[in-house]
Design an enzyme around this catalytic site. Structure first.
Site, PDB file in Angstrom:
ATOM      1  CG  ASN A  19      -1.825   1.392   1.440  1.00 56.04           C
ATOM      2  OD1 ASN A  19      -1.581   2.032   0.640  1.00 56.04           O
ATOM      3  ND2 ASN A  19      -1.747   0.812   2.556  1.00 56.04           N
ATOM      4  CE  LYS A  21      -0.040   3.408   4.674  1.00 54.33           C
ATOM      5  NZ  LYS A  21       0.409   3.348   6.073  1.00 54.33           N
ATOM      6  CD  GLU A 143      -3.228  -2.184   7.069  1.00 63.15           C
ATOM      7  OE1 GLU A 143      -2.439  -2.755   7.077  1.00 63.15           O
ATOM      8  OE2 GLU A 143      -4.016  -1.248   6.991  1.00 63.15           O
ATOM      9  CB  SER A 189       5.036  -1.981  11.989  1.00 64.47           C
ATOM     10  OG  SER A 189       5.226  -0.437  12.228  1.00 64.47           O
ATOM     11  N   GLY A 210       2.613  -0.989   4.154  1.00 66.61           N
ATOM     12  CA  GLY A 210       2.785   0.652   4.204  1.00 66.61           C
ATOM     13  C   GLY A 210       4.446   0.718   3.695  1.00 66.61           C
ATOM     14  N   GLY A 211       5.056   1.248   4.702  1.00 71.46           N
ATOM     15  CA  GLY A 211       6.404   1.789   4.457  1.00 71.46           C
ATOM     16  C   GLY A 211       7.280   0.670   3.566  1.00 71.46           C
TER      17      GLY A 211
HETATM   18  P1  PGA Z   1       2.844   0.701   7.943  1.00 74.62           P
HETATM   19  O1  PGA Z   1       1.490   0.951   6.969  1.00 74.62           O
HETATM   20  O2  PGA Z   1       3.286  -0.905   6.828  1.00 74.62           O
HETATM   21  O3  PGA Z   1       4.044   1.490   7.382  1.00 74.62           O
HETATM   22  O4  PGA Z   1       2.629   1.117   9.120  1.00 74.62           O
HETATM   23  C1  PGA Z   1       0.496  -0.650   6.590  1.00 74.62           C
HETATM   24  C2  PGA Z   1      -0.883   0.286   6.559  1.00 74.62           C
HETATM   25  O5  PGA Z   1      -1.711   0.646   6.911  1.00 74.62           O
HETATM   26  O6  PGA Z   1      -1.378  -0.317   5.673  1.00 74.62           O
END
Ligand code: PGA
Length: 231
Positions: A19, A21, A143, A189, A210-211
């Site tokens: 994702n 974002k 999540e 995360s 995400g990241g």
């Molecule tokens: P993150 O985001 O891996 O940066 O924590 C996950 C998400 O919100 O889909």
């Protein structure tokens, strides 16, 4: 390989979803998928998905032709068309080449005023007439909000407990056979160094990342998690 064999023995194809974002221009998106295509080209036993921002969708689709990476969007509105400035619909995304679309991400609620009710309306409206074979194509992401973008992850045991609870609810909605086939992803995360232990849990069928999906090296390591027997 024994990963994602559910308790009744049915196989759920692991899904690793990036994702992105609000990151990556069209140019940057293309450069990331070009690298991912190379790094992940031999992966066969897992489904790989990238969800870039809207402006990159068409270009990324073109670049992904013939590859083993699928394309998703990050949001949609439930109407098909109409006077809804700024929104996009499912048929538009489908025609643009999307295989998946994220709905109801917690950041939509945190920053854009979406409510449980409106998301639920999407889910209820969108799923009320689903036949069982269509329900099987749903993917649920669990999540914990405190784990998103914070570097804190739920322990594999905590995540497993929630995933089993979600599957129990899905069983009540769709029956056991269908619920056993719906994939439940963990998100929050996920990193190269925690994916292996998460994926070892029987009800964790993949990750929403995400990241760590923004760099090919990290996302590729996540896609290529080491599969242990599910415990
Ligand atoms: P993150 O985001 O891996 O940066 O924590 C996950 C998400 O919100 O889909």
């Amino acid at each position: 390989m024994s990963n994602s064999l559910s308790n009744n023995g049915s196989f759920r194809m692991p899904l690793l979803a990036g994702n992105w974002k609000m990151h990556k221009t069209v140019k940057e998106s293309l450069s990331l998928v070009e690298q991912l295509k190379k790094d992940c080209r031999e992966v066969k036993d897992r489904e790989i998905l990238v969800c870039p921002p809207f402006p990159s969708i068409v270009a990324v689709k073109e670049s992904l032709q013939g590859s083993n990476i699928k394309l998703g969007a990050q949001n949609l509105f439930w109407e098909i068309s109409g006077a809804f400035t700024g929104e996009v619909s499912g048929p538009m995304l489908k025609e643009a080449g999307c295989d998946y679309c994220i709905i109801g991400h917690s950041e939509r609620r945190q920053y854009f005023g979406e409510t449980d009710q409106s998301v639920q309306k999407q889910i209820q409206e969108g799923t009320k007439d689903l036949k069982e074979e269509e329900a099987r194509r749903l993917v649920i992401a669990y999540e914990p909000v405190w784990a998103i973008g914070t570097g804190k992850t739920a322990s594999p045991d905590q995540a497993q407990e929630m995933h089993a609870f979600i599957r129990k609810n899905l069983t009540a909605l769709y029956g056991k056979e269908t619920a056993e086939q719906i994939r439940i992803l963990y998100g929050g995360s996920i990193k190269p160094d925690n994916i292996d232990s998460l994926m070892a849990k029987p009800d964790i069928d993949g990750g929403l990342v995400g990241g760590a999906s923004l760099k090919s090296e990290d996302f590729t390591r996540i896609v290529k998690y080491v599969a242990y027997a599910k415990i």
